[in-house]
Design a protein around this motif. Structure first.
Motif, PDB file in Angstrom:
ATOM      1  N   THR A  77       0.862  -1.175   0.000  1.00 14.17           N
ATOM      2  CA  THR A  77       0.000   0.000   0.000  1.00 14.17           C
ATOM      3  C   THR A  77       0.895   1.220   0.000  1.00 14.17           C
ATOM      4  OG1 THR A  77      -1.734  -1.142   1.216  1.00 14.17           O
ATOM      5  CG2 THR A  77      -1.814   1.251   1.228  1.00 14.17           C
ATOM      6  N   ASN A  89       0.807   5.123   0.422  1.00 16.57           N
ATOM      7  CA  ASN A  89       0.009   6.244   0.892  1.00 16.57           C
ATOM      8  C   ASN A  89       0.952   7.427   1.091  1.00 16.57           C
ATOM      9  OD1 ASN A  89      -2.078   7.790   1.797  1.00 16.57           O
ATOM     10  ND2 ASN A  89      -2.219   6.823   3.810  1.00 16.57           N
ATOM     11  N   ARG A 128       5.001   3.431   2.771  1.00 21.66           N
ATOM     12  CA  ARG A 128       4.750   2.161   2.096  1.00 21.66           C
ATOM     13  C   ARG A 128       4.550   1.078   3.145  1.00 21.66           C
ATOM     14  NH1 ARG A 128       7.274   5.405  -0.969  1.00 21.66           N
ATOM     15  NH2 ARG A 128       7.295   5.333  -3.212  1.00 21.66           N
ATOM     16  N   LEU A 181      -8.056   1.856   1.825  1.00 20.48           N
ATOM     17  CA  LEU A 181      -7.305   2.480   0.725  1.00 20.48           C
ATOM     18  C   LEU A 181      -7.208   1.524  -0.470  1.00 20.48           C
ATOM     19  CD1 LEU A 181      -4.384   3.858   2.917  1.00 20.48           C
ATOM     20  CD2 LEU A 181      -6.260   5.186   1.979  1.00 20.48           C
ATOM     21  N   LYS A 227      -5.020   2.539  -3.437  1.00 19.33           N
ATOM     22  CA  LYS A 227      -3.592   2.697  -3.158  1.00 19.33           C
ATOM     23  C   LYS A 227      -2.930   1.387  -2.763  1.00 19.33           C
ATOM     24  CE  LYS A 227      -4.093   7.487  -1.783  1.00 19.33           C
ATOM     25  NZ  LYS A 227      -3.832   8.483  -0.744  1.00 19.33           N
ATOM     26  N   THR A 228      -3.680   0.283  -2.796  1.00 17.43           N
ATOM     27  CA  THR A 228      -3.150  -1.035  -2.446  1.00 17.43           C
ATOM     28  C   THR A 228      -2.962  -1.848  -3.718  1.00 17.43           C
ATOM     29  OG1 THR A 228      -4.285  -0.954  -0.327  1.00 17.43           O
ATOM     30  CG2 THR A 228      -3.543  -3.108  -1.077  1.00 17.43           C
TER      31      THR A 228
END
Length: 140
Positions: free
Chosen positions: A81, A83, A87, A100, A103-104
């Motif tokens: 992930t 963000n 990480r 998320l 974002k994964t």
């Protein structure tokens, strides 16, 4: 006549003469080869699979050691992930993936070396909610 033939054959033979510089270099190379020892460096190996990755460490004079993750497991899920600058990997990334999802990234091994326009990348975009952006310079 036989003597003159043998003497002319001897004249045409050339000997390989080593000058003092070449002889010293040759001696130093032989000494270095005979006295060299194995380097005392560790080797890190990564088995990066689609679902899991494993890390092994080989130290001189010690058996091969599989590195444990935070959960004391030898295998870590191949999930990351991203963000911002943070990480998160493995089970932690799986835990925050519902919050998320865009974002994964899962199964990213399938995308290594694949162009953005390929069928593999198109299938990945359909399966996962990530936002993929085409890199104009490389097309990946």
């Amino acid at each position: 006549m036989a003597d003159s033939t043998h003497s002319s054959a001897r004249k045409h033979r050339t000997r390989c003469k080593l000058g003092p510089g070449r002889l010293l270099t040759l001696v130093l190379l032989v000494v270095m080869m005979l006295t060299s020892t194995c380097a005392n460096a560790a080797v890190l190996g990564i088995d990066f699979g689609t679902d899991w990755f494993t890390i092994a460490l080989a130290n001189p004079g010690r058996p091969l050691d599989l590195v444990l993750n935070r959960d004391a497991n030898r295998q870590t899920a191949s999930v990351v992930t991203v963000n911002g600058l943070e990480r998160t990997f493995g089970s932690n990334a799986i835990a925050i993936s519902p919050r998320l999802p865009e974002k994964t990234f899962m199964a990213v091994r399938n995308l290594l070396g694949v162009s953005y326009d390929s069928e593999v990348a198109a299938a990945y975009r359909k399966q996962f909610p990530n936002r993929m952006v085409k890199e104009p310079a490389t097309g990946s």
